[in-house]
Design a protein around this motif. Sequence first.
Motif, PDB file in Angstrom:
ATOM      1  N   MET A   1       9.900  29.773 -31.437  1.00 50.04           N
ATOM      2  CA  MET A   1       8.734  28.541 -31.138  1.00 50.04           C
ATOM      3  C   MET A   1       8.099  28.921 -29.688  1.00 50.04           C
ATOM      4  N   VAL A   2       8.613  29.419 -28.527  1.00 55.48           N
ATOM      5  CA  VAL A   2       8.017  29.586 -27.189  1.00 55.48           C
ATOM      6  C   VAL A   2       6.985  30.800 -27.511  1.00 55.48           C
TER       7      VAL A   2
ATOM      8  N   LYS B   1       7.820  37.473 -44.190  1.00 58.21           N
ATOM      9  CA  LYS B   1       8.973  37.359 -43.782  1.00 58.21           C
ATOM     10  C   LYS B   1       9.146  37.355 -41.950  1.00 58.21           C
ATOM     11  N   LEU B   2      10.035  36.542 -41.737  1.00 52.14           N
ATOM     12  CA  LEU B   2      10.081  36.237 -40.055  1.00 52.14           C
ATOM     13  C   LEU B   2      11.642  35.974 -39.999  1.00 52.14           C
ATOM     14  N   VAL B   3      12.280  36.855 -39.272  1.00 58.49           N
ATOM     15  CA  VAL B   3      13.753  36.582 -38.655  1.00 58.49           C
ATOM     16  C   VAL B   3      13.512  36.303 -37.171  1.00 58.49           C
ATOM     17  N   TRP B   4      14.111  34.925 -36.992  1.00 57.85           N
ATOM     18  CA  TRP B   4      13.839  34.394 -35.601  1.00 57.85           C
ATOM     19  C   TRP B   4      14.122  35.266 -34.713  1.00 57.85           C
ATOM     20  N   GLY B   5      13.370  35.472 -33.799  1.00 52.37           N
ATOM     21  CA  GLY B   5      13.947  36.393 -32.611  1.00 52.37           C
ATOM     22  C   GLY B   5      13.503  37.777 -32.777  1.00 52.37           C
TER      23      GLY B   5
ATOM     24  N   PHE C   1       5.276  31.774 -30.396  1.00 59.88           N
ATOM     25  CA  PHE C   1       4.048  31.325 -31.070  1.00 59.88           C
ATOM     26  C   PHE C   1       3.378  30.326 -30.300  1.00 59.88           C
ATOM     27  N   CYS C   2       3.816  29.541 -29.360  1.00 60.48           N
ATOM     28  CA  CYS C   2       2.908  28.580 -28.671  1.00 60.48           C
ATOM     29  C   CYS C   2       2.134  28.899 -27.640  1.00 60.48           C
ATOM     30  N   GLN C   3       0.966  29.264 -28.040  1.00 56.86           N
ATOM     31  CA  GLN C   3      -0.087  29.811 -26.973  1.00 56.86           C
ATOM     32  C   GLN C   3      -0.541  28.327 -26.519  1.00 56.86           C
ATOM     33  N   PRO C   4      -1.530  28.555 -25.693  1.00 55.23           N
ATOM     34  CA  PRO C   4      -2.366  27.173 -25.161  1.00 55.23           C
ATOM     35  C   PRO C   4      -2.929  26.571 -26.254  1.00 55.23           C
ATOM     36  N   GLY C   5      -2.690  25.168 -26.365  1.00 57.36           N
ATOM     37  CA  GLY C   5      -3.468  24.706 -27.434  1.00 57.36           C
ATOM     38  C   GLY C   5      -2.691  24.421 -28.985  1.00 57.36           C
ATOM     39  N   THR C   6      -1.419  25.262 -28.956  1.00 55.81           N
ATOM     40  CA  THR C   6      -0.725  25.129 -30.095  1.00 55.81           C
ATOM     41  C   THR C   6       0.329  23.851 -30.080  1.00 55.81           C
ATOM     42  N   ILE C   7       0.422  23.007 -31.244  1.00 57.77           N
ATOM     43  CA  ILE C   7       1.112  21.886 -31.385  1.00 57.77           C
ATOM     44  C   ILE C   7       2.278  22.201 -32.343  1.00 57.77           C
ATOM     45  N   ILE C   8       3.661  22.046 -31.929  1.00 57.08           N
ATOM     46  CA  ILE C   8       4.684  21.970 -32.796  1.00 57.08           C
ATOM     47  C   ILE C   8       5.018  20.527 -33.297  1.00 57.08           C
ATOM     48  N   LEU C   9       5.228  20.582 -34.647  1.00 55.93           N
ATOM     49  CA  LEU C   9       5.688  19.321 -35.343  1.00 55.93           C
ATOM     50  C   LEU C   9       7.108  19.925 -36.005  1.00 55.93           C
ATOM     51  N   TRP C  10       7.913  19.051 -35.518  1.00 50.74           N
ATOM     52  CA  TRP C  10       9.222  19.443 -36.017  1.00 50.74           C
ATOM     53  C   TRP C  10       9.944  18.246 -36.435  1.00 50.74           C
TER      54      TRP C  10
ATOM     55  N   THR D   1      24.223  29.581 -35.804  1.00 50.48           N
ATOM     56  CA  THR D   1      24.228  30.683 -34.311  1.00 50.48           C
ATOM     57  C   THR D   1      22.862  31.099 -34.303  1.00 50.48           C
ATOM     58  N   ALA D   2      21.805  30.855 -34.705  1.00 45.43           N
ATOM     59  CA  ALA D   2      20.580  31.313 -34.277  1.00 45.43           C
ATOM     60  C   ALA D   2      19.511  30.539 -33.763  1.00 45.43           C
ATOM     61  N   LEU D   3      19.915  29.510 -32.928  1.00 41.67           N
ATOM     62  CA  LEU D   3      19.291  28.494 -32.216  1.00 41.67           C
ATOM     63  C   LEU D   3      18.781  29.109 -31.084  1.00 41.67           C
ATOM     64  N   ASP D   4      19.281  29.978 -30.369  1.00 39.03           N
ATOM     65  CA  ASP D   4      18.777  30.529 -29.157  1.00 39.03           C
ATOM     66  C   ASP D   4      17.457  31.173 -29.735  1.00 39.03           C
ATOM     67  N   PRO D   5      17.405  31.975 -30.545  1.00 39.58           N
ATOM     68  CA  PRO D   5      16.405  32.948 -31.331  1.00 39.58           C
ATOM     69  C   PRO D   5      15.427  31.921 -31.663  1.00 39.58           C
TER      70      PRO D   5
END
Length: 213
Positions: free
Chosen positions: A163-164, A123-127, A166-175, A154-158
């Motif tokens: 995304m911010v 389970k992951l609820v954004w934010g 989970f993105c540690q150095p080296g992490t790549i987002i593919l969206w 309405t959950a775009l900010d969360p």
Amino acid sequence: DAPVTLKILQNWVPRVSHYFDKEHYTYVGHQIVIQESIEYLGAVVWPGALALSQYLESNQEQFNLKDKKVLEIGAGTGLVSIVACILGAYVTATDLPEVLENLSYNISRNTQSTNMHKPEVRKLVWGEGLSEDFPVSTYHYDFLLATDVVYHHTALDPLLATMVYFCQPGTIILWANKFRFSTDYEFLEKLGHIFNTTILAEFPESNVKLLKA
């Protein structure tokens, strides 16, 4: 470099099931059977999932997922997570509680081959509860995957905060996302202020853009 212009291939095969809610796809030499649910938006295969699955299959040298730790947010039916698992990743597929039963069913039935890393469904609820449920000291992901998570809600900010986080150095987002509303472009602009963002591919027929950040 300019983004590649692609079509979403008709990568599904004729149904062998008599049930209206099962779709059959073929990626990376595997037939994948996806059960959809019309009750939830997250339980339907959207164009972004097809686009990203196709791209991961076709660009394995550029984005080698073998033995990489991959987190999918808003995994929905699980198609992208299943493809990532087939490609050798350690996959964690996440979504809202009401979607998890169908998500778990699809991932379990399609990843039972013994040569795959066993995927995890959470389970992951954004934010919400990120540092408690996914402490940075323990969890680090090489890739963060997301498809059609941005639309008129309405959950775009969360979502951006997630995304911010989970993105540690080296992490790549593919969206991959179907761009329909002004909010989609506003989110892309916000993403570009935080990350080094590149459009990898565009699928004009379906209005899908695939981005790397």
